[in-house]
Design an enzyme around this catalytic site. Structure first.
Site, PDB file in Angstrom:
ATOM      1  N   SER A 159      28.865  32.016  28.990  1.00 63.10           N
ATOM      2  CA  SER A 159      28.937  33.134  29.929  1.00 63.10           C
ATOM      3  C   SER A 159      28.937  34.500  29.254  1.00 63.10           C
ATOM      4  O   SER A 159      28.698  35.503  29.913  1.00 63.10           O
ATOM      5  CB  SER A 159      30.183  33.011  30.810  1.00 63.10           C
ATOM      6  OG  SER A 159      31.348  33.355  30.094  1.00 63.10           O
ATOM      7  N   LYS A 173      35.774  38.284  29.279  1.00 65.89           N
ATOM      8  CA  LYS A 173      34.710  39.024  29.968  1.00 65.89           C
ATOM      9  C   LYS A 173      34.631  40.428  29.388  1.00 65.89           C
ATOM     10  O   LYS A 173      35.456  40.853  28.595  1.00 65.89           O
ATOM     11  CB  LYS A 173      34.990  39.115  31.471  1.00 65.89           C
ATOM     12  CG  LYS A 173      35.126  37.779  32.199  1.00 65.89           C
ATOM     13  CD  LYS A 173      33.849  36.975  32.216  1.00 65.89           C
ATOM     14  CE  LYS A 173      34.050  35.614  32.869  1.00 65.89           C
ATOM     15  NZ  LYS A 173      32.879  34.741  32.698  1.00 65.89           N
TER      16      LYS A 173
END
Length: 302
Positions: free
Chosen positions: A78, A149
């Site tokens: 990701s 993230k």
């Protein structure tokens, strides 16, 4: 000659009786204590020292990972291409402890409890303690609530996707996200949100393969991550050796104005709260650099 020989013999005899000969000082006495069954006193002492050294190193490593730097292993794609599957990142846990806060562009590891995942069910406390210690040393999978993230919006920012060019906008300024995975669009899901104070809007670099703030817009909290849930900033890739590198700050948010940045005077210039629709920087306006700026052993989710 005889006198010298006799004197030599007397010296040796004396040394053997009073134990002052250098060699005898290091000999193991039959009466030496046995620290371990079947092991001589000297060997037992060595093993004891090794055990104490190992314990001290373990305690030091736990303290280091709990308060300063902790390794996390990346299990998913990701955050590609910035972070690859199998990378072990070193997370700086003191980056935000002395009055500083996460900035746009920072790659952060955070506890997603209450924002990305529901409160975990109870577990055996002993098992949880042992697992936590092993995860802190990078020897076990982390908690199911840890994520990594990139910060795209901080408190007070208005984040929109997408503009006419298909780019993410922060406070009316299009962001050139060169760190995105090749071929990915900034987002296939349109959104227009205002980041509440004390929270962050976060997204993965591999947008088509990342469950991030966009996927939790309808959840309590609206996909925002509380700043006090941030564990630290990913500053280095420590493993594998061929990937060793520092994660350099991105310049993607340099032109973004926002809370705390110098602003032009006049109507519509107050960004104390979220920027209002239409409060976009006109071409040619002078800009002030803004925004200072995914489990496996010790890993985090994508």
């Amino acid at each position: 000659m005889d006198t010298e020989a006799r004197q030599t013999e007397r010296d040796r005899s004396s040394a053997s009786h009073d134990g002052t000969e250098e060699g005898s000082r290091f000999a193991c006495s039959p009466r030496s204590p046995r620290w371990l069954p079947g092991v001589s006193g000297l060997s037992g002492l060595s093993w004891g020292r090794v055990g104490l050294l190992g314990l001290a190193c373990g305690v030091f490593a736990l303290l280091l990972s709990n308060f300063v730097v902790q390794p996390f292993l990346i299990p998913s794609g990701s955050m590609e291409p910035t972070l690859q599957v199998g990378d072990r990142v070193l997370v700086n846990k003191v980056a935000y402890r002395f009055g500083t806060a996460p900035e746009r562009g920072d790659v952060v590891v955070f506890d997603g409890t209450g924002s990305f995942v529901q409160e975990p069910t109870g577990e055996n406390p002993v098992t949880g303690l042992l697992h936590g210690a092993a995860a802190a040393l990078g020897l076990a999978e982390p908690a199911e609530t840890d994520f990594v993230k990139r910060v795209v919006g901080v408190g007070g920012d208005r984040v929109v996707c997408c503009d006419k060019g298909g780019r993410v906008e922060v406070n009316g300024r299009a962001v050139d996200e060169r760190y995105l995975y090749a071929g990915d669009a900034p987002s296939s899901v349109p959104f227009d949100i205002v980041v509440p104070r004390g929270t962050l809007w976060v997204m993965g670099d591999h947008r088509s393969n990342s469950r991030d703030s966009r996927d939790h817009l309808g959840d309590p909290g609206g996909g925002m991550v509380p700043v006090d849930k941030v564990i630290g900033r990913a500053d280095w890739i420590g493993w594998p050796l061929g990937r060793w590198a520092a994660l350099e700050p991105t310049e993607a948010f340099q032109g973004v104005r926002g809370p705390g940045d110098a602003e032009p005077t006049g109507a519509g210039a107050d960004y104390g709260d979220a920027a209002a629709p239409g409060d976009e920087a006109a071409p040619g306006d002078e800009e002030t650099p803004g925004g200072m700026e995914t489990p496996v052993p010790g890993g985090v989710h994508g």
